[in-house]
Write a protein that holds these residues in place. Structure first.
Motif, PDB file in Angstrom:
ATOM      1  N   GLU A 165      -3.008  -5.214  -9.640  1.00  0.00           N
ATOM      2  CA  GLU A 165      -3.757  -4.188 -10.022  1.00  0.00           C
ATOM      3  C   GLU A 165      -3.804  -3.177  -9.947  1.00  0.00           C
ATOM      4  OE1 GLU A 165      -5.363  -3.851 -13.120  1.00  0.00           O
ATOM      5  OE2 GLU A 165      -5.570  -6.424 -14.041  1.00  0.00           O
ATOM      6  N   LEU A 166      -2.870  -1.730 -10.100  1.00  0.00           N
ATOM      7  CA  LEU A 166      -2.111  -1.109  -9.851  1.00  0.00           C
ATOM      8  C   LEU A 166      -3.639   0.087 -10.005  1.00  0.00           C
ATOM      9  CD1 LEU A 166       1.138  -0.759  -9.523  1.00  0.00           C
ATOM     10  CD2 LEU A 166      -0.083  -1.758  -8.025  1.00  0.00           C
ATOM     11  N   ASP A 167      -3.139   1.353  -9.859  1.00  0.00           N
ATOM     12  CA  ASP A 167      -3.914   2.115 -10.427  1.00  0.00           C
ATOM     13  C   ASP A 167      -3.105   2.850 -11.310  1.00  0.00           C
ATOM     14  OD1 ASP A 167      -6.337   2.700  -9.263  1.00  0.00           O
ATOM     15  OD2 ASP A 167      -5.348   4.386  -7.210  1.00  0.00           O
ATOM     16  N   GLY A 168      -3.369   3.688 -12.610  1.00  0.00           N
ATOM     17  CA  GLY A 168      -2.353   4.027 -13.707  1.00  0.00           C
ATOM     18  C   GLY A 168      -1.984   2.974 -14.241  1.00  0.00           C
ATOM     19  N   GLU A 169      -1.044   3.182 -15.359  1.00  0.00           N
ATOM     20  CA  GLU A 169      -0.144   2.883 -16.051  1.00  0.00           C
ATOM     21  C   GLU A 169       0.901   1.340 -16.225  1.00  0.00           C
ATOM     22  OE1 GLU A 169      -1.095   4.041 -19.757  1.00  0.00           O
ATOM     23  OE2 GLU A 169      -1.866   5.555 -19.739  1.00  0.00           O
ATOM     24  N   ALA A 170       0.279  -0.081 -15.594  1.00  0.00           N
ATOM     25  CA  ALA A 170       1.360  -0.196 -14.740  1.00  0.00           C
ATOM     26  C   ALA A 170       1.065  -1.945 -14.994  1.00  0.00           C
ATOM     27  CB  ALA A 170       2.127  -0.182 -13.665  1.00  0.00           C
ATOM     28  N   LEU A 171       1.935  -2.373 -15.560  1.00  0.00           N
ATOM     29  CA  LEU A 171       1.847  -4.380 -15.770  1.00  0.00           C
ATOM     30  C   LEU A 171       2.447  -4.198 -13.825  1.00  0.00           C
ATOM     31  CD1 LEU A 171       1.510  -6.851 -16.738  1.00  0.00           C
ATOM     32  CD2 LEU A 171       3.526  -6.722 -17.801  1.00  0.00           C
ATOM     33  N   ALA A 172       2.167  -4.981 -13.263  1.00  0.00           N
ATOM     34  CA  ALA A 172       2.301  -5.132 -11.859  1.00  0.00           C
ATOM     35  C   ALA A 172       1.971  -6.685 -11.570  1.00  0.00           C
ATOM     36  CB  ALA A 172       1.594  -4.620 -10.863  1.00  0.00           C
ATOM     37  N   PHE A 173       3.526  -7.021 -11.175  1.00  0.00           N
ATOM     38  CA  PHE A 173       3.108  -8.432 -10.058  1.00  0.00           C
ATOM     39  C   PHE A 173       3.727  -8.488  -8.475  1.00  0.00           C
ATOM     40  CE2 PHE A 173       3.926  -9.040 -14.894  1.00  0.00           C
ATOM     41  CZ  PHE A 173       3.340 -10.314 -15.405  1.00  0.00           C
ATOM     42  N   GLU A 174       2.799  -9.736  -7.811  1.00  0.00           N
ATOM     43  CA  GLU A 174       2.925  -9.416  -6.646  1.00  0.00           C
ATOM     44  C   GLU A 174       4.103 -10.808  -6.112  1.00  0.00           C
ATOM     45  OE1 GLU A 174       1.915  -9.074  -2.297  1.00  0.00           O
ATOM     46  OE2 GLU A 174       0.332  -9.985  -3.682  1.00  0.00           O
ATOM     47  N   ASP A 175       5.181 -10.834  -6.003  1.00  0.00           N
ATOM     48  CA  ASP A 175       6.344 -12.084  -5.758  1.00  0.00           C
ATOM     49  C   ASP A 175       6.045 -12.308  -4.290  1.00  0.00           C
ATOM     50  OD1 ASP A 175       8.303 -14.304  -5.049  1.00  0.00           O
ATOM     51  OD2 ASP A 175      10.109 -13.316  -5.841  1.00  0.00           O
ATOM     52  N   THR A 176       5.187 -12.676  -3.416  1.00  0.00           N
ATOM     53  CA  THR A 176       5.030 -13.056  -1.697  1.00  0.00           C
ATOM     54  C   THR A 176       6.086 -13.618  -1.530  1.00  0.00           C
ATOM     55  OG1 THR A 176       3.526 -14.852  -2.233  1.00  0.00           O
ATOM     56  CG2 THR A 176       2.565 -12.489  -2.250  1.00  0.00           C
ATOM     57  N   ALA A 177       6.829 -14.689  -2.489  1.00  0.00           N
ATOM     58  CA  ALA A 177       7.798 -15.272  -1.666  1.00  0.00           C
ATOM     59  C   ALA A 177       8.993 -14.786  -0.719  1.00  0.00           C
ATOM     60  CB  ALA A 177       7.718 -16.630  -2.467  1.00  0.00           C
ATOM     61  N   ASN A 178       9.302 -13.808  -1.566  1.00  0.00           N
ATOM     62  CA  ASN A 178      10.675 -12.743  -1.617  1.00  0.00           C
ATOM     63  C   ASN A 178      10.280 -11.225  -1.074  1.00  0.00           C
ATOM     64  OD1 ASN A 178      12.024 -14.863  -2.245  1.00  0.00           O
ATOM     65  ND2 ASN A 178      11.259 -15.115  -4.320  1.00  0.00           N
TER      66      ASN A 178
ATOM     67  N   ALA B  22       0.578  -1.172  -0.130  1.00  0.00           N
ATOM     68  CA  ALA B  22      -0.045   0.005  -0.070  1.00  0.00           C
ATOM     69  C   ALA B  22       1.182   1.355   0.231  1.00  0.00           C
ATOM     70  CB  ALA B  22      -0.984   0.048   0.970  1.00  0.00           C
ATOM     71  N   LEU B  23       1.957   1.090   0.605  1.00  0.00           N
ATOM     72  CA  LEU B  23       2.647   1.922   1.086  1.00  0.00           C
ATOM     73  C   LEU B  23       3.273   2.521  -0.606  1.00  0.00           C
ATOM     74  CD1 LEU B  23       4.457   1.901   3.952  1.00  0.00           C
ATOM     75  CD2 LEU B  23       2.873   3.567   3.730  1.00  0.00           C
ATOM     76  N   MET B  24       4.149   1.373  -1.393  1.00  0.00           N
ATOM     77  CA  MET B  24       4.582   1.458  -2.127  1.00  0.00           C
ATOM     78  C   MET B  24       3.897   1.759  -3.896  1.00  0.00           C
ATOM     79  SD  MET B  24       7.698   1.037  -1.811  1.00  0.00           S
ATOM     80  CE  MET B  24       7.652   1.085  -2.769  1.00  0.00           C
ATOM     81  N   LEU B  25       2.382   2.203  -3.377  1.00  0.00           N
ATOM     82  CA  LEU B  25       1.741   2.445  -4.424  1.00  0.00           C
ATOM     83  C   LEU B  25       1.705   3.792  -5.067  1.00  0.00           C
ATOM     84  CD1 LEU B  25      -0.972   2.509  -6.238  1.00  0.00           C
ATOM     85  CD2 LEU B  25      -2.708   2.773  -4.691  1.00  0.00           C
ATOM     86  N   GLY B  26       1.909   4.622  -4.173  1.00  0.00           N
ATOM     87  CA  GLY B  26       2.573   6.408  -4.800  1.00  0.00           C
ATOM     88  C   GLY B  26       4.121   5.975  -5.512  1.00  0.00           C
ATOM     89  N   PHE B  27       4.916   5.162  -5.564  1.00  0.00           N
ATOM     90  CA  PHE B  27       5.557   4.736  -6.132  1.00  0.00           C
ATOM     91  C   PHE B  27       5.178   5.103  -7.713  1.00  0.00           C
ATOM     92  CE2 PHE B  27       9.389   2.292  -7.515  1.00  0.00           C
ATOM     93  CZ  PHE B  27      10.501   3.434  -7.335  1.00  0.00           C
ATOM     94  N   CYS B  28       4.826   3.163  -7.553  1.00  0.00           N
ATOM     95  CA  CYS B  28       4.358   3.120  -8.996  1.00  0.00           C
ATOM     96  C   CYS B  28       3.689   3.945  -9.249  1.00  0.00           C
ATOM     97  CB  CYS B  28       3.537   2.040  -8.569  1.00  0.00           C
ATOM     98  SG  CYS B  28       4.308   0.132  -7.642  1.00  0.00           S
ATOM     99  N   LEU B  29       1.828   4.752  -9.080  1.00  0.00           N
ATOM    100  CA  LEU B  29       1.982   5.949  -9.709  1.00  0.00           C
ATOM    101  C   LEU B  29       2.543   6.957 -10.653  1.00  0.00           C
ATOM    102  CD1 LEU B  29      -1.324   6.845  -7.475  1.00  0.00           C
ATOM    103  CD2 LEU B  29      -1.143   5.443 -10.060  1.00  0.00           C
TER     104      LEU B  29
END
Length: 176
Positions: free
Chosen positions: A55-68, A10-17
């Motif tokens: 899914e992120l707001d904005g235009e980004a193809l994003a993936f989560e790697d929960t293991a790492n 959630a904190l990283m959303l600003g960075f991603c935007l």
């Protein structure tokens, strides 16, 4: 041991935007290996099975790697800052909201027929330590950002598969 990725995500959303442009945008699409945004498109290899698309707001193809405890993303923007802003300035701008920034490595590398700036950074966002592997490419009036954001403990395991993902990145015509 790092914090669970849910809160830092959630904190990283600003960075991603910041990386992917301002606000939510209609129209981005991902069809297996090609991501299409506003005025640009790129192809990526099939991500590892441990990466789950998010899914992120904005235009980004994003993936989560929960293991790492990591997030991996690729984004683009066109006709905003690609023409006259140096690569180093584009990277520095990404980290304006972070504290305790430390550049671990910075190198200009050949990438998709151009030069890109590859930077590894450690920084804190709201006191939470993160490590970043960022690739910034300017091509044909567009800027492309590829990045891996991880808890420092999970970074070594996350960055290897991410760099394979980066190796398979290629811009493609936006109108196909």
């Amino acid at each position: 041991m790092g914090m669970p990725f849910r809160r830092p995500r959630a904190l990283m959303l600003g960075f991603c935007l910041a990386l992917s442009g301002i606000g939510a945008c209609a129209g981005p699409s991902f069809t297996g290996s090609v991501y299409r945004g506003r005025g640009y498109a790129f192809q990526v290899p099939t991500p590892p099975s441990t990466w789950k698309r998010i899914e992120l707001d904005g235009e980004a193809l994003a993936f989560e790697d929960t293991a790492n405890d990591a997030m991996i993303a690729a984004s683009g923007r066109c006709k905003v800052d690609g023409e006259d802003v140096p690569l180093r300035s584009l990277v520095q701008h990404l980290f304006l909201q972070f504290t305790d920034r430390e550049v671990v490595t910075e190198e200009v590398v050949p990438f998709d027929g151009r030069e890109a700036l590859h930077t590894v950074v450690t920084a804190k966002l709201d006191g939470v330590p993160r490590q970043f592997d960022v690739w910034v490419l300017k091509k044909d009036g567009c800027v492309y950002d590829l990045y891996c954001i991880a808890d420092p403990a999970g970074f070594p395991a996350a960055v290897g598969p991410f760099r394979e993902f980066v190796k398979g990145f290629a811009t493609v015509p936006a109108d196909e």
